[in-house]
Enzyme design. Sequence first.
Site, PDB file in Angstrom:
ATOM      1  N   GLU A   1     -67.204  -0.965  40.826  1.00 14.61           N
ATOM      2  CA  GLU A   1     -66.268  -2.049  41.095  1.00 14.61           C
ATOM      3  C   GLU A   1     -64.951  -1.741  40.379  1.00 14.61           C
ATOM      4  O   GLU A   1     -64.963  -1.401  39.193  1.00 14.61           O
ATOM      5  CB  GLU A   1     -66.818  -3.392  40.600  1.00 14.61           C
ATOM      6  CG  GLU A   1     -65.887  -4.555  40.880  1.00 14.61           C
ATOM      7  CD  GLU A   1     -66.418  -5.879  40.356  1.00 14.61           C
ATOM      8  OE1 GLU A   1     -65.708  -6.898  40.517  1.00 14.61           O
ATOM      9  OE2 GLU A   1     -67.508  -5.899  39.773  1.00 14.61           O
TER      10      GLU A   1
ATOM     11  N   ARG B   1     -80.382   3.377  32.350  1.00 11.55           N
ATOM     12  CA  ARG B   1     -78.953   3.470  32.092  1.00 11.55           C
ATOM     13  C   ARG B   1     -78.724   4.215  30.780  1.00 11.55           C
ATOM     14  O   ARG B   1     -79.658   4.444  30.001  1.00 11.55           O
ATOM     15  CB  ARG B   1     -78.327   2.070  32.019  1.00 11.55           C
ATOM     16  CG  ARG B   1     -78.826   1.226  30.858  1.00 11.55           C
ATOM     17  CD  ARG B   1     -78.173  -0.149  30.868  1.00 11.55           C
ATOM     18  NE  ARG B   1     -76.734  -0.035  30.711  1.00 11.55           N
ATOM     19  CZ  ARG B   1     -75.896  -1.044  30.937  1.00 11.55           C
ATOM     20  NH1 ARG B   1     -76.355  -2.210  31.342  1.00 11.55           N
ATOM     21  NH2 ARG B   1     -74.601  -0.883  30.774  1.00 11.55           N
TER      22      ARG B   1
ATOM     23  N   LYS C   1     -68.226  -3.401  30.038  1.00 10.29           N
ATOM     24  CA  LYS C   1     -66.839  -3.549  30.490  1.00 10.29           C
ATOM     25  C   LYS C   1     -66.160  -4.726  29.812  1.00 10.29           C
ATOM     26  O   LYS C   1     -64.982  -4.655  29.451  1.00 10.29           O
ATOM     27  CB  LYS C   1     -66.802  -3.723  32.011  1.00 10.29           C
ATOM     28  CG  LYS C   1     -66.822  -2.422  32.784  1.00 10.29           C
ATOM     29  CD  LYS C   1     -66.539  -2.692  34.250  1.00 10.29           C
ATOM     30  CE  LYS C   1     -66.603  -1.406  35.055  1.00 10.29           C
ATOM     31  NZ  LYS C   1     -66.375  -1.672  36.495  1.00 10.29           N
TER      32      LYS C   1
END
Length: 878
Positions: free
Chosen positions: A89, A342, A352
């Site tokens: 994104e 992850r 983020k």
Amino acid sequence: MLHNRLRSKTPTMIVVGGAVLLAAATTVQVVDSFAYAPNFITKIIEQSTGIAPVGLLDVGQNDTDALQEDATAGAGALAGPITTRFPPEPNGYLHLGHAKAVSFNFAVARAFEKGGGRCHMRLDDTNPTKEDEEYVQSILEDVRWIQQGLPAFDTNDGEGNQSGEDVGPWYGKVRKTSDYFDLIYDAAVYLIESGDAFVDELSAEEMREYRGTLTEPGRESPHRNRSVEENLRLFEEMKNGDHEDGKYVLRAKIDMTSPNLNMRDPVLYRIKHESHQATGDAWCLYPMYDYSHPIADAVEGITHSLCTLEFEDHRPLYDWVAERIVKAGLVPTQPRQIEFSRLNLKYTVLSKRKLIQLVEDAHVSGWDDPRMPTISGLRRRGFPPSAIRLFCERMGISKTDSNIDFGILEDCAREKLDEGSPRAFAILDPLKVTITNWAGSTVEDFEVPRHPKRDEMGVRTVPFGKSLYIERSDFFDLDGPEGQRNGGKSPKGFKRLLPDGKVRLKYAYVISCDEVVRDPTTSEPVELKCTVYPETRAGVTPDGEARVKGIVQWVEASTATRCKVMQYDRLFKAEEPGKESDNFLDDINADSLKVIDGVVVEPSVAMDALGMMAKIRSRDSDAGDMLCHSDLTYQFERSGYFALDSSSSVDEFIFNRVVTLRDTWAALGSENNQRIRSKGKGENDGRTGKKRGGGGGQTKPLEDIKRVALRAGTILEARQHPEADSLIVCKVDVGDVDETGTPSPRTVVAGLAQLDFDALTNRKVVVLANLKPAKMRGIESHAMLLAASDDKDTVELVDVPDSVPNGELLSFEGKELGEPDAMLKSKGALKVWDRVKAKLRVNGSGEAMYTEEDSTVRLINSSAGPVTVSSLTDCPIG
């Protein structure tokens, strides 16, 4: 096309997951910069398609994770080429977690070249509130950079041809979820018409209340049973902008009693009267990620949607949406979602939200601050893209979460920088040296190699003259303040320049210090008056003279260039920032940046820097790979690896320290022998004489860390070895007793003469107690003392809390105590200690730890807590 390279028929060091392996002398084909072993994802793809991957290392490993996945699709079941994607994104800059996803998605596609493998680049731009064109451009730049040097996917098949800003390593053009907004809207209309979606007007608070909890089912919305006609009318009004934000949402009609909260009538669309960075004001209705993502995957023909484990609970919704749009005939095939762990990294944050906070609150200078874990920050600092990819390969792919030590990333950078960085002299803390017997302003040039191992890199010219600079730390001022603080003695093992002493200037001459010129206020040395010995030029030692042991670097003053050095350290001082205080900002390392002005470098560095900046200014923007200031890297000898900073100008050169010089790969070299052996052959167990490892029917070998005996011991006395200045002889109580029950100390010989003998007495330390006794300069040593050391030759013993009894067997966090070998005396058993030692180090808190091949970190514990060193951090133990 995917290019393979053929490794020669010589022993080859190969990295698989976290292990370094020594391949047998056979021919091995490995895809360029892709050394992953087969993992559960590649096995699933192979099982479901019947297509074998290429370029993966055949190490005969079993991966039980693959058995947990249901590979029900038959061979050849896919209608199109094997296709992956990277879909970030554009609401921030990419970080190391994204680097893992980029590297693996591209690598999997290349591995399945026989299945037409390709990887798409897609921007998931469904939330105009947080997205920005700046982020779009930074993402594309970062992906190009990470994949730099690897072949792009062939697009000469009439599909997805690239042009302009679309050009990249990905297959075809840059795609955006917003490209499919019309299709995604049509799919929502279909879901309404089929009774699978409805328009709801519960408030966000009411929706949370109706949703239920993990232990209680949810309740259906009172608007759930609107007619299809009313739902279509309201949805059309939402699209036309007839309602304000939050008035209505479109929800899937699934199951409010599902144990998976994601399936309790999730929201598919919401109203947002926001201008979109790609579509402008064309839409005021935007789809949710969980709804749009499977549609975007399906319309692009993505066969395998590879994502991280936090999306595992979202997979039922992914499949629910995909199944229905395939049934509607809107897309031809259904993608398959597969999750992997992850990346979690110690001493940093990869959220983020937190990274944005660091930038917006000015804790860092921006997204590309060299302390940030962003790709742009790492690039500016000087990490090569090959080092980032190597790091991702070493982490491997699994379903097990792990918290990786930042030092592993630094090790990867060292390995790649050592391969490609020229050497240069740079004096960070200059001390002037005047050669009193040098003829006037004459300057002599020395031609020296740019790289000691790579002749093809050529030579550089290093001038020598009357006035020079050396590092202040390369001179120990016996008669000044530092000498007084040390009792008028030089430090143990100091081999560089002393008053009235000699030292060799690397590649040049031997000089002697005749006079020290001091600052009248501080008495600190500001200049050394020295004599040069012409007969010692270029390493020559005249007959009859003793060889000068000390060698230092230097820079000639009249040709030197002054520059600025930015010495970066970790941005956070805690392994898990915010874990203790619940505020990650409390753990920011105030010493993460040290600015050093007045650094002097040899002229070749200045010439290279000017050349790099000229290239960047004149370079055609479409000319192949990216070119960055930080592509100019050096090993400043004895100081570290450094890269040119993007803020440099012709008037001021600025260099960032990428990493320090400590060579941990020398230690890793001992691992090379540990994993690959011929089938059916094993290694003798030092305790039982039985074969270990090897083929059929044998017992699983005992782990290395359970075979070594690390015990608590107390040093009772320490003295100088009578025949070796570098050795000491200790008596150490490690809990042994004789037949009468009387304590029986062991004799231990250790290379620790630089330590204070008085400080060693009565010290509780870690002892390797089951090594085979060995004579060291005539005295038999019956154990080994564990010590940590850094790149400045500082050595510290590993200490055990005083309350721990002598002889206690230390444990590894999360592991049951093993049954150590009585003695590690066979060749194979001695390698056990070599392998364990290669994985021992001190963490950032000074605690001793062991890192397993899957990157799991285990502290070494006693009954009173971890064992530690007094001041060193992030360094190896041996």
